[in-house]
Design a protein around this motif. Structure first.
Motif, mmCIF file in Angstrom:
data_model
loop_
_atom_site.group_PDB
_atom_site.id
_atom_site.type_symbol
_atom_site.label_atom_id
_atom_site.label_comp_id
_atom_site.label_asym_id
_atom_site.label_seq_id
_atom_site.Cartn_x
_atom_site.Cartn_y
_atom_site.Cartn_z
ATOM 1 N N VAL A 118 84.903 74.810 -73.458
ATOM 2 C CA VAL A 118 83.513 74.647 -73.910
ATOM 3 C C VAL A 118 83.389 73.384 -74.759
ATOM 4 C CG1 VAL A 118 81.646 75.662 -75.276
ATOM 5 C CG2 VAL A 118 83.036 77.124 -73.789
ATOM 6 N N LEU A 119 84.357 73.168 -75.640
ATOM 7 C CA LEU A 119 84.354 71.962 -76.479
ATOM 8 C C LEU A 119 84.352 70.703 -75.610
ATOM 9 C CD1 LEU A 119 86.899 72.912 -79.285
ATOM 10 C CD2 LEU A 119 84.539 72.194 -79.660
ATOM 11 N N ALA A 120 85.204 70.702 -74.594
ATOM 12 C CA ALA A 120 85.298 69.530 -73.714
ATOM 13 C C ALA A 120 83.981 69.295 -72.975
ATOM 14 C CB ALA A 120 86.454 69.701 -72.724
ATOM 15 N N GLU A 121 83.346 70.381 -72.507
ATOM 16 C CA GLU A 121 82.064 70.250 -71.797
ATOM 17 C C GLU A 121 80.968 69.728 -72.736
ATOM 18 O OE1 GLU A 121 81.488 74.152 -70.157
ATOM 19 O OE2 GLU A 121 83.041 73.862 -68.638
ATOM 20 N N LEU A 122 80.909 70.284 -73.937
ATOM 21 C CA LEU A 122 79.925 69.828 -74.923
ATOM 22 C C LEU A 122 80.159 68.364 -75.281
ATOM 23 C CD1 LEU A 122 79.833 72.871 -77.361
ATOM 24 C CD2 LEU A 122 77.860 71.958 -76.137
#
Length: 115
Positions: A48-52
């Motif tokens: 999720v961090l990478a996508e954000l």
């Protein structure tokens, strides 16, 4: 603020291309950035961090926020390999950088609305 933070030329081009839509573009960037920062600070999931970070990097890059885009790129690339403490530190850097550049975009918006 030095040009290592903001590509003034990119902003100038956006101002010309967007014309009357420029203040709205700035508004959207500021609101979306706040939202993404909030989400970054609340998640511990590397995917999720990478996508954000990826989406934040894209908008920061489009808006000429050079250093912000670079920090987001670092988080996107390394989220899965970083310790929770390192991720917290990188998110803090992103947050701090946004706090530094935010007034520039707010000033741009004011200027665009009054001219």
């Amino acid at each position: 603020m030095t040009d290592t933070h903001i590509d003034r030329e990119a902003l100038s081009v956006l101002r010309e291309v967007m014309e009357d839509g420029y203040p709205e573009l700035l508004d959207t960037f500021l609101i979306d950035s706040e939202s993404r920062l909030d989400q970054l600070q609340k998640t511990a999931d590397a995917k999720v961090l990478a996508e954000l970070a990826h989406s934040f990097k894209g908008s920061a890059s489009n808006m000429g926020a050079v250093r912000l885009a670079t920090l987001c790129q670092a988080l996107e690339s390394d989220a899965k390999d970083k310790s929770p403490a390192e991720i917290v530190a990188l998110v803090a850097d992103i947050s701090s950088e946004f706090a530094d550049v935010r007034p520039v975009y707010e000033d741009e918006r004011q200027h665009a609305l009054t001219h």
